[in-house]
Design an enzyme around this catalytic site. Structure first.
Site, PDB file in Angstrom:
ATOM      1  N   ASP A  32      47.058  44.148  48.101  1.00  0.00           N
ATOM      2  CA  ASP A  32      45.739  44.776  47.999  1.00  0.00           C
ATOM      3  C   ASP A  32      45.638  45.916  49.013  1.00  0.00           C
ATOM      4  O   ASP A  32      46.070  45.776  50.163  1.00  0.00           O
ATOM      5  CB  ASP A  32      44.641  43.736  48.261  1.00  0.00           C
ATOM      6  CG  ASP A  32      43.278  44.220  47.791  1.00  0.00           C
ATOM      7  OD1 ASP A  32      42.757  43.647  46.819  1.00  0.00           O
ATOM      8  OD2 ASP A  32      42.734  45.171  48.395  1.00  0.00           O
ATOM      9  N   ILE A  33      45.044  47.021  48.585  1.00  0.00           N
ATOM     10  CA  ILE A  33      44.959  48.203  49.441  1.00  0.00           C
ATOM     11  C   ILE A  33      43.982  47.984  50.603  1.00  0.00           C
ATOM     12  O   ILE A  33      44.119  48.624  51.647  1.00  0.00           O
ATOM     13  CB  ILE A  33      44.603  49.447  48.584  1.00  0.00           C
ATOM     14  CG1 ILE A  33      45.082  50.728  49.237  1.00  0.00           C
ATOM     15  CG2 ILE A  33      43.128  49.518  48.250  1.00  0.00           C
ATOM     16  CD1 ILE A  33      45.110  51.930  48.290  1.00  0.00           C
ATOM     17  N   ASN A  50      37.473  37.325  40.339  1.00  0.00           N
ATOM     18  CA  ASN A  50      36.118  37.833  40.133  1.00  0.00           C
ATOM     19  C   ASN A  50      36.008  38.288  38.679  1.00  0.00           C
ATOM     20  O   ASN A  50      36.905  38.974  38.166  1.00  0.00           O
ATOM     21  CB  ASN A  50      35.843  39.011  41.076  1.00  0.00           C
ATOM     22  CG  ASN A  50      35.886  38.592  42.535  1.00  0.00           C
ATOM     23  OD1 ASN A  50      35.472  37.495  42.878  1.00  0.00           O
ATOM     24  ND2 ASN A  50      36.392  39.461  43.387  1.00  0.00           N
ATOM     25  N   GLY A  72      31.246  40.063  40.893  1.00  0.00           N
ATOM     26  CA  GLY A  72      31.764  40.931  41.943  1.00  0.00           C
ATOM     27  C   GLY A  72      33.040  41.664  41.570  1.00  0.00           C
ATOM     28  O   GLY A  72      33.748  42.170  42.440  1.00  0.00           O
ATOM     29  N   GLN A  73      33.336  41.744  40.271  1.00  0.00           N
ATOM     30  CA  GLN A  73      34.564  42.429  39.845  1.00  0.00           C
ATOM     31  C   GLN A  73      34.365  43.936  39.890  1.00  0.00           C
ATOM     32  O   GLN A  73      33.411  44.458  39.299  1.00  0.00           O
ATOM     33  CB  GLN A  73      34.938  41.992  38.422  1.00  0.00           C
ATOM     34  CG  GLN A  73      36.272  42.575  37.960  1.00  0.00           C
ATOM     35  CD  GLN A  73      36.675  42.097  36.568  1.00  0.00           C
ATOM     36  OE1 GLN A  73      35.886  41.459  35.866  1.00  0.00           O
ATOM     37  NE2 GLN A  73      37.890  42.400  36.169  1.00  0.00           N
ATOM     38  N   HIS A 131      42.604  40.198  37.353  1.00  0.00           N
ATOM     39  CA  HIS A 131      43.542  40.048  38.473  1.00  0.00           C
ATOM     40  C   HIS A 131      43.188  38.808  39.276  1.00  0.00           C
ATOM     41  O   HIS A 131      42.016  38.458  39.421  1.00  0.00           O
ATOM     42  CB  HIS A 131      43.537  41.279  39.377  1.00  0.00           C
ATOM     43  CG  HIS A 131      42.178  41.733  39.815  1.00  0.00           C
ATOM     44  ND1 HIS A 131      41.349  42.464  38.981  1.00  0.00           N
ATOM     45  CD2 HIS A 131      41.511  41.564  40.971  1.00  0.00           C
ATOM     46  CE1 HIS A 131      40.220  42.719  39.625  1.00  0.00           C
ATOM     47  NE2 HIS A 131      40.277  42.181  40.830  1.00  0.00           N
ATOM     48  N   HIS A 144      43.268  37.368  43.020  1.00  0.00           N
ATOM     49  CA  HIS A 144      43.471  37.634  44.444  1.00  0.00           C
ATOM     50  C   HIS A 144      44.198  36.431  45.029  1.00  0.00           C
ATOM     51  O   HIS A 144      43.780  35.286  44.829  1.00  0.00           O
ATOM     52  CB  HIS A 144      42.128  37.749  45.177  1.00  0.00           C
ATOM     53  CG  HIS A 144      41.297  38.928  44.783  1.00  0.00           C
ATOM     54  ND1 HIS A 144      41.226  40.080  45.531  1.00  0.00           N
ATOM     55  CD2 HIS A 144      40.487  39.129  43.721  1.00  0.00           C
ATOM     56  CE1 HIS A 144      40.402  40.940  44.951  1.00  0.00           C
ATOM     57  NE2 HIS A 144      39.938  40.384  43.851  1.00  0.00           N
TER      58      HIS A 144
END
Ligand code: 5GP
Ligand code: ZN
Length: 115
Positions: free
Chosen positions: A33-34, A89, A95-96, A102, A104
């Site tokens: 994740d960035i 999410n 909260g997507q 995906h 997390h």
């Protein structure tokens, strides 16, 4: 394979946008994740586009099962042998922010955010 030209994660899956890969095979890609929310935080996506669990169906059972089954191996390879968390999410109220399904995968030494 269902792909979307302007979807961020489809573009990452195609290699058009660089990512720090954790795992790749024909169906699944995992990448860091960035903006990590934990000491280890990576994302796992199906390469074939699906928006979220809200729009997935029985045709996605195999890839979803594969992703969940793969998570512990990748998490441990990333240093999460002491435990990890999976979060998905779904939709605006979930909260997507990126509309390509995906998982997390988060872990590493605490403290980090409780749920
Ligand atoms: P969501 O809020 O949709 O569940 O999670 C989207 C995640 O994608 C966020 O944690 C965010 O930091 C991450 N993200 C957004 N854009 C990029 C990107 O270009 N590259 C990577 N590696 N992660 C991204
Ligand atoms: Zn996509």
């Amino acid at each position: 394979m269902n792909v979307s030209a302007d979807c961020l994660f489809c573009r990452i899956a195609r290699g058009e946008i660089p990512s720090r890969k954790v795992h790749e095979d024909a169906e699944v890609l995992a990448f860091h994740d960035i903006h990590p929310a934990a000491p280890v935080h990576f994302l796992m996506i199906p390469k074939s586009h699906v928006d979220s669990l809200l729009t997935s169906g029985s045709e996605h059972e195999a890839v979803l099962g594969k992703m969940v089954a793969l998570a512990p191996r990748l998490a441990q390879e990333q240093g999460c042998g002491n435990g990890f968390r999976l979060v998905i999410n779904n939709g605006p109220d979930g909260g997507q922010e990126v509309n390509h399904l995906h998982i997390h995968i988060m872990g590493g030494p605490r403290p980090w955010k409780r749920m």
